[in-house]
Design an enzyme around this catalytic site. Structure first.
Site, PDB file in Angstrom:
ATOM      1  N   GLY A  89      -8.887  -9.241  -1.734  1.00 45.43           N
ATOM      2  CA  GLY A  89      -8.144 -10.469  -1.470  1.00 45.43           C
ATOM      3  C   GLY A  89      -9.039 -11.667  -1.221  1.00 45.43           C
ATOM      4  O   GLY A  89     -10.189 -11.537  -0.772  1.00 45.43           O
ATOM      5  N   CYS A 133      -9.970 -11.942   2.472  1.00 49.06           N
ATOM      6  CA  CYS A 133     -10.280 -10.651   3.083  1.00 49.06           C
ATOM      7  C   CYS A 133     -11.794 -10.481   3.173  1.00 49.06           C
ATOM      8  O   CYS A 133     -12.516 -10.768   2.209  1.00 49.06           O
ATOM      9  CB  CYS A 133      -9.678  -9.524   2.237  1.00 49.06           C
ATOM     10  N   GLY A 185     -10.031  -4.854   0.017  1.00 47.03           N
ATOM     11  CA  GLY A 185     -11.167  -5.775   0.052  1.00 47.03           C
ATOM     12  C   GLY A 185     -11.207  -6.809  -1.042  1.00 47.03           C
ATOM     13  O   GLY A 185     -12.143  -7.613  -1.085  1.00 47.03           O
TER      14      GLY A 185
END
Length: 346
Positions: free
Chosen positions: A182, A185, A180
């Site tokens: 990124g 993301c 989570g």
């Protein structure tokens, strides 16, 4: 239900405390590392930065640029290249710093088998899934290790020590850490799942190193200082996506808008990626990535100079002549503010 009360940290929560040093110049810093992988027994020597296996980052052109750079930086190719393209690439380039990527879908496994049957053997393999916590994933890793006992395997993603240990014992050389964090993301928005990246690195590195394994921090780095923090926290490799996007090597269309140039960049679980590679978002799932336009930044060489220059500077601030010394010389201090933003970040 239970609540863990101990504080977990992200890159924004800390700075690295400077220390006295006898170093005279950044050029005295050696950023290369040498590792012997636990299961493959092979040796890595180079700068332990890996371009993420994403469209626009993990490309043939990026790999060629990294190979010509000569610093030993790695590229994890995205997993959507056709078989003939992979064969042509492996035929014409030195690929010791390239990771061949697969997921757990049948098509990926069949393409890998066809690649092997045609006489090619990748030196390094990245098994990439969003959720590295399923028993199915562990079983799959064991199967690949049995099939390819001499290949170096990187797999993930996970964020906790007990899963790092299980995957290492299942045959993984390098555990990919991060859920989570990124830049493109949206897993945390869509699922509520995640773990602050700095604490994940610290805890997972401790678990991995106790078993002779290695970790790769994947996600969350936005500036060169964040990369320094990953190594200071004990990460062996760092994987970069957004920081390497927007360049000539993206293999993406450059578009103009109002005189400015942009390149599209998207998460591999985004609706854009799934429409491109799978024909659309499957009815049983939701998109967990976003699509953005990043400014076109020309050749990757300038960005690499900034990243490596920043990392060398970190090492001089703490007196680390070699990158391997950085974690030993890192003291993190908790902060409430990192930078003065009165005139913006840049």
């Amino acid at each position: 239900m239970r609540i863990e009360e101990d504080k977990k940290l992200d890159f924004k929560d800390v700075l690295i405390r400077p220390k006295r040093s006898t170093m005279a110049s950044r050029k005295d810093v050696d950023l290369s590392r040498e590792y012997v992988f636990k299961w493959s027994g092979k040796t890595f020597k180079g700068i332990p930065i890996i371009a993420a296996n994403m469209d626009g980052v993990g490309t043939f052109d990026m790999a060629k640029a990294f190979i010509s750079d000569g610093n030993g930086l790695s590229v994890a190719l995205h997993k959507h290249y056709p078989l003939n393209a992979l064969q042509d690439f492996y035929k014409t380039n030195g690929t010791q710093t390239v990771w061949y990527s697969i997921g757990m879908v049948k098509d990926d496994e069949e393409k890998l088998k066809a690649f092997l049957d045609s006489g090619y053997t990748p030196d390094k393999l990245c098994i990439d899934v969003a959720n590295g916590y399923s028993e199915h994933f562990v079983a799959y890793v064991k199967k690949i290790r049995e099939m390819l006992p001499d290949i170096t395997i990187m797999a993930g993603n996970v964020v906790t020590g007990e899963m790092v240990e299980e995957l290492i014992l299942a045959g993984v050389d390098v555990i990919k850490v991060g859920i989570g964090s990124g830049s493109v993301c949206t897993t945390r928005d869509m699922t509520g799942i995640g773990y602050p990246q700095l604490s994940a690195i610290i805890e997972c590195a401790d678990a991995a190193h106790g078993l002779g394994g290695l970790i790769c921090s994947d996600g969350g780095c936005t500036v060169a200082g964040d990369i320094a923090k990953t190594f200071g926290a004990g990460s062996d490799f760092v994987m970069l996506g957004g920081m390497l996007s927007g360049h000539n090597q993206a293999e993406q269309e450059i578009v103009e808008d109002g005189g400015d140039k942009f390149v599209q960049f998207y998460g591999m679980s985004s609706s854009t990626a799934m429409k491109k590679h799978k024909g659309g978002v499957a009815e049983y799932r939701a998109s967990e990535g976003k699509t953005v336009r990043v400014p076109y930044r020309g050749d990757i060489a300038g960005t690499l100079q900034d990243i490596l220059g920043g990392l060398r500077s970190t090492c001089t601030y703490v007196g680390a002549r070699h990158l391997k010394e950085l974690s030993k010389r890192t003291t993190f201090i908790r902060v409430s503010q990192q930078i003065n933003t009165v005139f913006g970040r840049d």
